[in-house]
Design a protein around this motif. Structure first.
Motif: not given
Length: 88
Positions: A58-77
């Motif tokens: 679950s900790l590994n998944v939290s890192v992956v979701f953090g990176l995916l959220n960064m991709v969403l922020w990049g699209g938002n930019i």
């Protein structure tokens, strides 16, 4: 709005990498490599075995979701940039 979005995306990226590094350090400090450093395991006539450590999936998944959220922020930019006067 564009500057705030870029700053937020950058801070999200930095914090995700910091969390990933901390998670890697946690895995190293709780892994089998710590057995040689334990003083009681060095005593003559004793043997120490590394049995297991709590699963960290679950900790590994939290890192992956953090990176995916960064991709969403990049699209938002991109969408915020298209709403500015900088985009013709």
């Amino acid at each position: 709005d564009l500057a705030i979005t870029v700053i937020t995306a950058f801070l999200w990226l930095v914090s995700t990498f910091a969390w990933a590094k901390a998670l890697a350090d946690i895995k190293v400090s709780t892994g089998a490599s710590i057995i040689p450093g334990i003083g009681s395991c060095k005593a003559p006539g004793t043997t120490c075995h590394f049995a297991s450590v709590t699963r960290m999936g679950s900790l590994n998944v939290s890192v992956v979701f953090g990176l995916l959220n960064m991709v969403l922020w990049g699209g938002n930019i991109w969408f915020v940039y298209k709403d500015t006067n900088l985009h013709n």
